[in-house]
Design a protein around this motif. Structure first.
Motif: not given
Length: 448
Positions: A186-203, A227-231
Motif C-alpha cells: 500500500x505505501x511505505x512510511x518511516x514507521x517502527x524504526x525503533x524495532x527495525x533500526x533503520x528505513x532500509x531494514x523496514x523496507x 518508495x513503493x515504486x522503487x521497491x
C-alpha cells in the motif's frame, strides 16, 4: 484439519505466548513436533500456560535460559519480540533459523492466498477485500495482523477457500518461503524504526511479501508512492498499479471523479460510503485485487456503497450537540494522523499523544490548518505541545487520561466541530493496545 506438509523442523522453541504463540504451539504439537515454549512475562498461573502444560507441552516462564536452544532446530518467535533478545542473539550465532508463525502458511499449501501490507491502511484494505469476496459468494477467510492467528485459521480451512491476510513488517521479517498468490503493497512510511533500526531494514521486511512470488502471481502496488515504486522493481510477479493521481493504462485509478479498473468504470466516487483521501487508496487497492480474482463489478459496488470503515480507523462514534466524534486510535504513526486531518473540512479538536519513539512531529505542521485546539496526553504530550505552539493553535491542554481528554475537547468545541482522536503514536505507554485506547475514548464520549 490440514496438516503441515514438509515442515523441515522437528524440535521447535516457541518464543512468546500471547495469541499467536499459544496457537502455533498447539498446531506444532498436533503435527508431532517437539515443542518448548518460553515467555519472560507469563506466569505458571496464566490460563494459556496451564492449557499448554495440560497438552504435555513444556513451558518455561519468567526467564530466558540459554539452555533452551540446545538441540533446537528452529525458533518461532512472537512478531513483537526484538531480535536483540538474548535467546535470538544466541540462535543467530548458532545459525538456528528464526521464523514467525506466518511462515507456517507455506507448509499448509493454501491454494489461494492474498497478503496485504504497508505502513497504513492494511486493516481497511484487508477488510474491503474480504467483504468483496463475501459479496461475490466466494468462500473466504480473514486472518493475520487483523486479529485472527493466520496459522490457526489455515489449519481448519478447506481447499476451496481464499485466505485474505493482513501482514505487519514484524510478521514478514520472520518469513523465508512464505508466498501469497496476490500481494498488496500500500505505501511505505518511516514507521517502527525503533524495532527495525533503520528505513532500509523496514523496507526489506515489507518487501518479503513479494520476494518469493513468481510470474504466475500478482503484486498490487501504489504507483503514487515513490518508495513503493522503487521497491517493486525487483518483483518477478505481474505488477498491477493503483493511483488516485495518475491516469494509467492498466490497474485501478480515479479519473474524472470515477473509479476505473483498466478501461472499465467501476463506480462514481461520490457513491462511495468510506470517507477520507487515504481510504481512496485502500479502495483502489481492494478493487484491483477483486478484479484480479474475477469478482463482478456489481459486487465491488455493493461493498463500496455500504462499507463505512473498521473499528478504531476514522470510526464515527457519536454526534453530541452537533459535535462529531471520530475514533482513529489505530493512527499509531504520523502519516496516519496526517491523513485523518486531511479527511475533514470542519474545524478540528485533535486528541493526540502516546508512546515516545524518539521522533519529532514537525511533519504534521502543514496539516494543522483546521485544528483549532489540541488535547494531549502520554509520553509525547510535551513534544506535541511544541508543535501546537509552532502552529499558533490558540487552545492547548495537557491531560492525564482519556476521560479528561474527551471532557476538555468538548469544552473547547462549538457546534459543527469535529472532535478527533488520532494519536500519531503507539498506545503502549498508557494502554495495552490501540483498541483499548479507542474503546476508552468511545466510552468517555458516550458518558457525555
Amino acid at each position: 484439519m490440514r496438516e503441515l506438509n514438509n515442515f523441515p523442523y522437528k524440535n521447535v522453541l516457541v518464543l512468546g505466548l500471547a495469541k499467536s504463540g499459544t496457537a502455533v504451539s498447539k498446531i506444532l504439537a498436533r503435527n508431532n513436533r517437539n515443542v518448548v515454549v518460553n515467555d519472560l512475562k507469563a506466569t505458571i498461573h496464566d490460563e494459556n500456560v496451564i492449557e499448554l502444560k495440560n497438552l504435555g507441552i513444556d513451558v518455561v516462564v519468567g526467564d530466558h535460559p540459554l539452555t533452551l536452544i540446545d538441540g533446537i532446530d528452529v525458533i518461532v518467535k512472537n512478531p513483537g519480540i526484538p531480535y536483540e533478545n538474548i535467546l535470538l542473539q544466541q540462535a543467530l550465532l548458532r545459525d538456528i533459523p528464526i521464523i514467525t508463525e506466518i511462515e507456517l502458511l507455506h507448509y499448509f499449501d493454501i491454494n489461494s492466498l492474498v497478503g496485504i501490507t504497508g505502513s497504513n491502511g492494511k486493516t481497511t484494505t484487508t477488510t474491503l477485500i474480504y467483504e468483496m469476496y463475501k459479496q461475490a459468494k466466494i468462500p473466504v477467510e480473514i486472518a493475520g495482523n487483523i486479529g485472527h492467528v493466520a496459522s490457526e485459521v489455515a489449519e481448519s480451512m478447506s481447499d476451496d477457500r481464499t485466505m485474505v491476510v493482513e501482514l505487519s513488517s514484524f510478521q514478514l521479517e520472520g518469513t523465508r518461503k512464505f508466498k501469497p498468490n496476490v500481494s498488496v503493497l500500500l505505501n511505505i512510511f518511516e514507521a517502527h524504526l525503533d524495532f527495525h533500526n533503520n528505513l532500509e531494514n523496514y523496507q526489506n521486511a515489507k518487501a518479503k511479501i513479494f520476494e518469493n512470488q513468481t510470474e504466475e502471481d500478482f503484486l498490487v502496488y501504489n504507483a503514487d508512492d515513490e518508495r513503493t515504486v522503487k521497491m517493486i522493481q525487483s518483483a518477478k510477479s505481474k505488477t498491477v498499479p493503483f493511483s488516485r493521481k495518475k491516469k494509467l493504462d492498466h490497474g485501478a485509478i480515479l479519473h474524472n471523479g470515477e473509479i476505473y479498473f483498466r478501461n472499465e468504470k467501476i463506480i462514481n466516487y461520490k457513491e462511495v460510503a468510506l470517507v477520507g483521501t487515504h481510504n481512496l487508496e485502500n479502495i483502489l487497492a481492494a478493487t484491483a485485487v477483486a478484479k484480479i480474482a474475477g469478482i463482478p463489478s456489481s459486487a465491488i459496488r455493493a461493498v463500496l456503497t455500504t462499507f463505512i470503515g473498521v473499528s478504531h480507523r476514522l470510526q464515527f462514534v457519536k454526534n453530541v450537540d452537533d459535535r462529531l466524534f471520530y475514533n482513529d486510535s489505530k493512527a499509531t504513526n504520523i502519516l496516519a494522523t496526517t491523513k485523518a486531518l486531511q479527511s475533514f473540512d470542519q474545524p478540528i479538536i485533535l486528541l493526540a499523544g502516546g508512546l515516545d519513539r524518539g521522533n519529532d512531529f514537525d511533519s504534521l505542521l502543514p496539516f494543522m490548518e483546521n485544528v483549532k485546539a489540541l488535547v494531549l496526553f502520554g509520553e509525547t504530550a510535551k513534544k506535541l505541545e511544541q508543535l501546537g505552539l509552532s502552529a499558533s493553535i490558540p487552545a492547548i491542554s495537557l491531560v492525564a487520561n482519556m476521560q479528561e481528554a474527551v471532557n476538555k475537547a468538548y469544552q473547547f468545541s462549538e457546534s459543527g466541530d469535529v472532535i478527533l482522536l488520532s494519536p500519531a503514536c503507539a498506545s503502549w505507554d498508557q494502554y495495552k493496545t490501540f483498541e483499548e485506547r479507542g474503546n476508552m475514548f468511545m466510552e468517555s464520549v458516550h458518558r457525555l
